[in-house]
Design an enzyme around this catalytic site. Structure first.
Site, PDB file in Angstrom:
ATOM      1  N   HIS A  58       1.650   4.484  -2.836  1.00 13.42           N
ATOM      2  CA  HIS A  58       1.758   5.941  -2.671  1.00 13.42           C
ATOM      3  C   HIS A  58       3.095   6.446  -3.208  1.00 13.42           C
ATOM      4  O   HIS A  58       3.160   7.468  -3.878  1.00 13.42           O
ATOM      5  CB  HIS A  58       1.647   6.323  -1.194  1.00 13.42           C
ATOM      6  CG  HIS A  58       0.278   6.219  -0.620  1.00 13.42           C
ATOM      7  ND1 HIS A  58      -0.837   6.748  -1.219  1.00 13.42           N
ATOM      8  CD2 HIS A  58      -0.148   5.656   0.546  1.00 13.42           C
ATOM      9  CE1 HIS A  58      -1.895   6.519  -0.454  1.00 13.42           C
ATOM     10  NE2 HIS A  58      -1.500   5.857   0.620  1.00 13.42           N
TER      11      HIS A  58
ATOM     12  N   HIS B 266       0.832  -1.207   0.000  1.00 16.09           N
ATOM     13  CA  HIS B 266       0.000   0.000   0.000  1.00 16.09           C
ATOM     14  C   HIS B 266       0.868   1.259   0.000  1.00 16.09           C
ATOM     15  O   HIS B 266       0.657   2.171  -0.800  1.00 16.09           O
ATOM     16  CB  HIS B 266      -0.916  -0.031   1.221  1.00 16.09           C
ATOM     17  CG  HIS B 266      -1.786   1.159   1.392  1.00 16.09           C
ATOM     18  ND1 HIS B 266      -3.150   1.143   1.162  1.00 16.09           N
ATOM     19  CD2 HIS B 266      -1.513   2.429   1.811  1.00 16.09           C
ATOM     20  CE1 HIS B 266      -3.664   2.342   1.409  1.00 16.09           C
ATOM     21  NE2 HIS B 266      -2.688   3.133   1.818  1.00 16.09           N
ATOM     22  N   GLU B 267       1.845   1.289   0.887  1.00 21.03           N
ATOM     23  CA  GLU B 267       2.700   2.476   0.978  1.00 21.03           C
ATOM     24  C   GLU B 267       3.572   2.637  -0.266  1.00 21.03           C
ATOM     25  O   GLU B 267       3.825   3.750  -0.722  1.00 21.03           O
ATOM     26  CB  GLU B 267       3.560   2.413   2.237  1.00 21.03           C
ATOM     27  CG  GLU B 267       2.782   2.409   3.546  1.00 21.03           C
ATOM     28  CD  GLU B 267       1.820   3.576   3.689  1.00 21.03           C
ATOM     29  OE1 GLU B 267       2.061   4.638   3.090  1.00 21.03           O
ATOM     30  OE2 GLU B 267       0.810   3.414   4.388  1.00 21.03           O
TER      31      GLU B 267
END
Length: 318
Positions: free
Chosen positions: A238, A234-235
């Site tokens: 980003h 997920h990170e």
């Protein structure tokens, strides 16, 4: 008590994140919950991050609105200008996708007593997870982004302040390795699942570029529902330039990705058939950029893959 993923923003446009509102434990003593009715209700302002340039702020449900529509439009325009100057198609255009191998540097920020000193096997398992996820191997609906990850280095520090993610600007500047194309992952113990910088902020402060991930979210960790290594996925999303799937709420603009249906709010758990928005499509609860349980995640979409490609070309490609 349950764990929920929530966002903190270290500057208006700099950071995407997941936060631990509960771990079956209390929030860090340095963090305080805001009162309901506050403009950032249900969030934490972590005083441990006072070395960040702007107020650290976020919140469950409202966090994605911390990046305003005006700021979002400016980021898109800036990116398109860079792509045009490089002779590349603009965001959202049909084009051949970029690909690349990302060197990954792990920085294990353990305590003086060794808490958080994850094993090499866990790091290796996290690398496998990143490669599986970005290759689209978890679902027939998943896109292969074309990006792979290779372990470039592991270092270990035994410092109580760094372990708790205090002096974060300082420790990142001292330990970060590689250029814009290198993913640095700091494993820390803080009140969040993870925090990431966006690619368009690299030129402003390259020394802090990367992601911070709770050490216990790696494969084999003990955070229930969030211990399969998908916080790092997920990170990393980003870091590549993706917003949350619920960015902007129930709006046509949403997360700047056409094939992720609009969401009115973030997801918790894995509620099949959830539909938080009146616009077409069910919530993309299986998308790595929502806030679902790790076991629920299984895909990036083709248009997210295209955005990753464009952002890589604009900001991270050598």
């Amino acid at each position: 008590m349950r764990l929920t993923r929530t966002l903190r923003i270290a500057s208006a446009t700099a950071v995407g994140a997941l936060a631990l509102t509960t771990l079956g434990l209390t929030a860090p003593a340095q963090a305080r919950p805001l009162a309901l009715g506050d403009t950032a209700a249900e969030c934490f302002i972590p005083e441990t991050h006072s070395d960040e340039s702007d107020a650290a702020r976020g919140g469950y449900g409202q966090d994605h609105r911390d990046i305003t529509v005006t700021e979002q439009r400016a980021i898109e325009a800036r990116t398109n200008a860079i792509l045009k100057a490089k002779g590349q198609p603009t965001l959202g255009a049909e084009t051949a996708l970029a690909s690349g191998t990302v060197p990954v540097y792990f920085h294990v920020m353990a305590s003086a007593s060794g808490a958080g000193d994850v094993t090499q096997a866990q790091i290796d398992a996290q690398m496998v997870e990143l490669n599986e996820n970005f290759a689209g191997r978890e679902s027939t609906a998943a896109a292969d982004t074309g990006f792979t990850f290779t372990l470039a280095g592991v270092d270990r520090y035994y410092n109580n302040q760094w372990h708790k993610d205090r002096q974060s600007t300082q420790y990142r500047a001292k330990t970060r390795q590689g250029g814009a194309d290198a993913l640095n992952i700091w494993l820390v113990d803080f009140g969040y699942l993870g925090i990431a910088t966006f690619p368009w902020d690299y030129s402003k402060n390259p020394s802090i570029d990367g992601i911070r991930v709770h050490w216990d979210s790696l494969p084999g960790g003990s955070i229930a529902n969030y211990n399969q290594g998908k916080t790092a996925t997920h990170e990393a999303g980003h870091w590549f330039g993706l917003y949350h799937t619920f960015q902007g709420g129930c709006t046509a603009t949403n997360d700047e990705v056409a094939d992720t249906p609009a969401q009115g709010s973030s997801t918790s758990g894995c509620p099949e058939g959830r539909d938080s928005c009146s616009l077409p499509g069910l919530d993309p609860i299986h998308n790595y950029m929502d806030y679902s349980y790790d076991a629920c995640y299984n895909q990036f979409t083709p248009d997210q893959s295209g955005r990753i490609s464009s952002m890589w070309t604009a900001y991270r490609a050598r």
